[in-house]
Design an enzyme around this catalytic site. Structure first.
Site, short mmCIF file in Angstrom:
data_model
loop_
_atom_site.label_atom_id
_atom_site.label_comp_id
_atom_site.label_asym_id
_atom_site.label_seq_id
_atom_site.Cartn_x
_atom_site.Cartn_y
_atom_site.Cartn_z
N HIS A 49 0.84 -1.21 0.00
CA HIS A 49 0.00 0.00 0.00
C HIS A 49 0.87 1.25 0.00
O HIS A 49 1.97 1.28 0.57
CB HIS A 49 -1.00 0.00 1.17
N ASP A 99 6.44 1.02 6.58
CA ASP A 99 5.09 0.48 6.41
C ASP A 99 4.33 1.45 5.50
O ASP A 99 3.77 2.43 5.97
CB ASP A 99 4.42 0.36 7.77
N GLU A 155 -5.02 2.17 2.88
CA GLU A 155 -5.02 0.91 3.63
C GLU A 155 -5.11 1.19 5.11
O GLU A 155 -5.83 0.51 5.85
CB GLU A 155 -3.75 0.12 3.31
N GLU A 156 -4.40 2.22 5.55
CA GLU A 156 -4.36 2.55 6.97
C GLU A 156 -5.66 3.19 7.46
O GLU A 156 -5.85 3.37 8.66
CB GLU A 156 -3.19 3.49 7.26
N HIS A 206 3.97 2.19 13.13
CA HIS A 206 3.06 3.25 13.59
C HIS A 206 3.62 4.00 14.79
O HIS A 206 2.86 4.58 15.57
CB HIS A 206 1.68 2.68 13.92
N ASP A 225 3.47 -6.83 3.77
CA ASP A 225 2.94 -5.89 4.76
C ASP A 225 2.98 -6.50 6.16
O ASP A 225 1.98 -6.52 6.87
CB ASP A 225 1.51 -5.48 4.39
N ASP A 269 -0.02 4.39 1.18
CA ASP A 269 -0.23 5.36 2.24
C ASP A 269 0.54 5.01 3.50
O ASP A 269 0.93 3.86 3.73
CB ASP A 269 -1.72 5.51 2.55
#
Length: 384
Positions: A77, A107, A140-141, A352, A164, A79
């Site tokens: 992804h 990520d 995605e997030e 994150h 991922d 984003d």
């Protein structure tokens, strides 16, 4: 070693400094279109931006290949989460970290850099491989929005790999489905000191319901959480509204619905009990919103994508175990839509957070694994 580690690092560094928080993937998507076009892919961006609210759609790059074999998908992804603006990657002892008060963006840009390096290596080494379909999603997030909006009928592949995950020695084959709920309890406001008898506390009604619910791990397959509770405006006002948001996850679909119903019932009972003793027959009352957040993933251990990855790992004297996880990914959406996509790791860690990091060796290892997967699938050699 076939992979050019220095080149892989240059691409990774280039990508992470392009800001692409969820909904703002436009700039990185434009750059990726150029890269994949220069590598010889047929590139297009789909029309999902109207559904997701992103600046752009999902990016699909199709490489024709030289072998008459079924196409395989490689996915990630575009984003990132916040804080993800102005990222400055720093290399320390072979490990990338962020220099500032931001995430690193590994990520999932480590995945994209790996995929690009794989396809460059294929071209550079003139490897004869199967068709490869690169699918890079948006948002995605934000709840897998790009994958949810993707028109699968426009894809040519029906199995593949999503990069991922952290674990470079595991392939995720099993992930839960999730239901999300939002409840609003309406009570009656009144002065808490002067006229409390005229009020009806929405907090008390909601708390009674929550106390009747089992939270955390319900069983080996099921979890439940209430993550948001908003109520009240001042200490001297009886609160007339309570907002509760939470989720249920389970690998067992029947159990998912059972626990979700139990939660709804707990709130309905609490509201009814409070209304039975309320001086106003219209209060409290209850509004609910239930959303099927994402479906489950359940790829069988003898599926070809699992056997391909395990065979590739074996050829490289590595282990590759099947993994069950408690989180969702684009793989959940693809699985429901008919694409079996195992999730493999790039080595990214502390996701994150501002401590996010990824090692060069892990990225190289992931790229080498994918090259081997492509070679095995293209050769047609037995997997068993």
């Amino acid at each position: 070693m076939m992979i050019n580690a220095e080149r892989l690092c240059r691409v990774f560094e280039e990508l992470v400094v392009i800001d692409s928080p969820s909904m703002e993937e436009g700039a990185v998507c434009l750059r990726l279109q150029t890269i994949f076009s220069e590598l010889g892919a047929q590139v297009y961006v789909d029309e999902t931006r109207e559904k997701t609210g992103s600046q752009t759609g999902n990016l699909i790059a199709f490489f024709m290949g030289d072998v008459d074999a079924e196409p395989i998908m490689l996915s990630g992804h575009m984003d990132t989460v916040e804080p993800g603006r102005g990222i400055n990657p720093v290399l320390r002892d072979g490990v990338y970290v962020s220099a500032g008060e931001t995430i690193l963006g590994a990520d999932d840009k480590s995945a994209i850099a790996i995929i690009i390096e794989v396809m460059r290596t294929v071209r550079e080494k003139n490897l004869k491989i199967c068709p490869v379909e690169v699918v890079l999603t948006t948002c995605e997030e934000k709840g897998l929005l790009g994958a949810k909006a993707l028109d699968i009928s426009k894809l040519r592949s029906r199995f593949g790999l999503i990069l991922d995950s952290t674990d470079v020695e595991g392939i995720v084959t099993k992930a839960p489905a999730a239901n999300r709920f939002t409840f609003r309890i309406y009570g009656k406001a009144a002065h808490a000191g002067a006229q409390p008898e005229k009020g009806l506390s929405a907090i008390q009604v909601a708390s009674s319901a929550i106390s009747a619910i089992k939270l955390g791990r319900i069983d080996d397959e099921t979890t439940c959480n209430i993550g948001i509770f908003h109520a009240g405006t001042a200490t001297n006002i009886i609160p007339d509204l309570a907002l509760i948001e939470g989720e249920v996850r389970s690998h067992n679909l029947a159990r998912l619905e059972e626990v979700t119903l139990e939660i709804v019932s707990a709130f309905e009972r609490s509201v009814k009990t409070a209304r039975d003793s309320s001086p106003d027959p219209d209060f409290p009352f209850f509004e609910k919103e239930l959303i099927r957040d994402f479906p489950n993933t359940d790829i069988k251990h003898d599926h070809r994508v699992v056997k391909l990855v395990q065979k590739a790992a074996y050829n490289q004297n590595r282990s590759m175990d099947t993994v069950t996880v408690g989180g969702g990914s684009d793989a959940n959406i693809f699985f429901e839509k008919g694409i079996a996509a195992g999730v493999i790791g790039t080595g990214m860690k502390d996701l994150h957070t501002t401590s996010e990091n990824v090692s060069i060796s892990d990225m190289v290892s992931a790229a080498e694994l994918i090259i081997e997967v492509l070679k095995i699938h293209s050769s047609g050699e037995p997997l068993y």
